[in-house]
Design a protein around this motif. Sequence first.
Motif, PDB file in Angstrom:
ATOM      1  N   VAL A 248       8.311  -6.141 -27.003  1.00  0.00           N
ATOM      2  CA  VAL A 248       9.580  -6.878 -27.069  1.00  0.00           C
ATOM      3  C   VAL A 248      10.512  -6.290 -28.128  1.00  0.00           C
ATOM      4  O   VAL A 248      11.682  -6.000 -27.840  1.00  0.00           O
ATOM      5  CB  VAL A 248       9.338  -8.388 -27.321  1.00  0.00           C
TER       6      VAL A 248
ATOM      7  N   SER B 232       4.617  -8.699 -28.915  1.00  0.00           N
ATOM      8  CA  SER B 232       5.923  -8.764 -29.575  1.00  0.00           C
ATOM      9  C   SER B 232       6.262  -7.456 -30.268  1.00  0.00           C
ATOM     10  O   SER B 232       7.363  -6.923 -30.127  1.00  0.00           O
ATOM     11  CB  SER B 232       5.943  -9.873 -30.620  1.00  0.00           C
TER      12      SER B 232
ATOM     13  N   PHE C 264      14.386 -11.888 -31.295  1.00  0.00           N
ATOM     14  CA  PHE C 264      14.543 -10.543 -31.858  1.00  0.00           C
ATOM     15  C   PHE C 264      15.973 -10.028 -31.679  1.00  0.00           C
ATOM     16  O   PHE C 264      16.487  -9.310 -32.538  1.00  0.00           O
ATOM     17  CB  PHE C 264      13.548  -9.559 -31.237  1.00  0.00           C
TER      18      PHE C 264
ATOM     19  N   GLN D  56      10.907 -14.620 -27.313  1.00  0.00           N
ATOM     20  CA  GLN D  56      10.841 -13.553 -28.305  1.00  0.00           C
ATOM     21  C   GLN D  56      11.989 -12.571 -28.151  1.00  0.00           C
ATOM     22  O   GLN D  56      12.533 -12.096 -29.144  1.00  0.00           O
ATOM     23  CB  GLN D  56       9.504 -12.829 -28.208  1.00  0.00           C
TER      24      GLN D  56
ATOM     25  N   LYS E  39      -0.462 -11.929 -28.760  1.00  0.00           N
ATOM     26  CA  LYS E  39       0.971 -12.267 -28.797  1.00  0.00           C
ATOM     27  C   LYS E  39       1.706 -11.378 -29.792  1.00  0.00           C
ATOM     28  O   LYS E  39       2.809 -10.917 -29.527  1.00  0.00           O
ATOM     29  CB  LYS E  39       1.174 -13.731 -29.191  1.00  0.00           C
TER      30      LYS E  39
END
Length: 159
Positions: free
Chosen positions: A17, A13, A120, A116, A9
């Motif tokens: 992401v 991220s 962000f 996410q 994860k």
Amino acid sequence: MFGISDIPKFLFSFLLVLPLVSIIHQLGHSIMVIFFGGKVDFTIGKGRTILKWRKIKIKSVYFLDSFCVYEKLKYDNRITHAFVYAGGTIANVTSIFIINGLIIADVFSTTLFAYQFVYFSVYYIIFSLLPIRYSETTSSDGRAIYDALRYGHITCNPD
């Protein structure tokens, strides 16, 4: 608590992401520059250049940062420069509404990516709008907007 099972994860991220949110932010600046008749150089990442296409460069450490630098605008005034500096935030806010709209319309599901991405994006919005001068040549978008509107001149390029 952060454990071994959280590493995928985290990597998702950090490597996908967050760079996507950063690219959207910089695209917002770039779109405003083009809209107001300027020319922009767009760089994704730091390190050595691994891909160059026209005015776009992708660097080897693509997830570390992204930035754009622009030349004189055709429509050159306080308001247009303020919009260039606000363009990143506008793009991040717009992307949040798009993601949420797609979720509401059942086109996109509430996934780890969606959460996410929004988190962000909000992070980028808040920290880019804080009016901070990082150095003699670099300011936050918020400080650049302030300088453009108050003094009518730009002291730094976005981000």
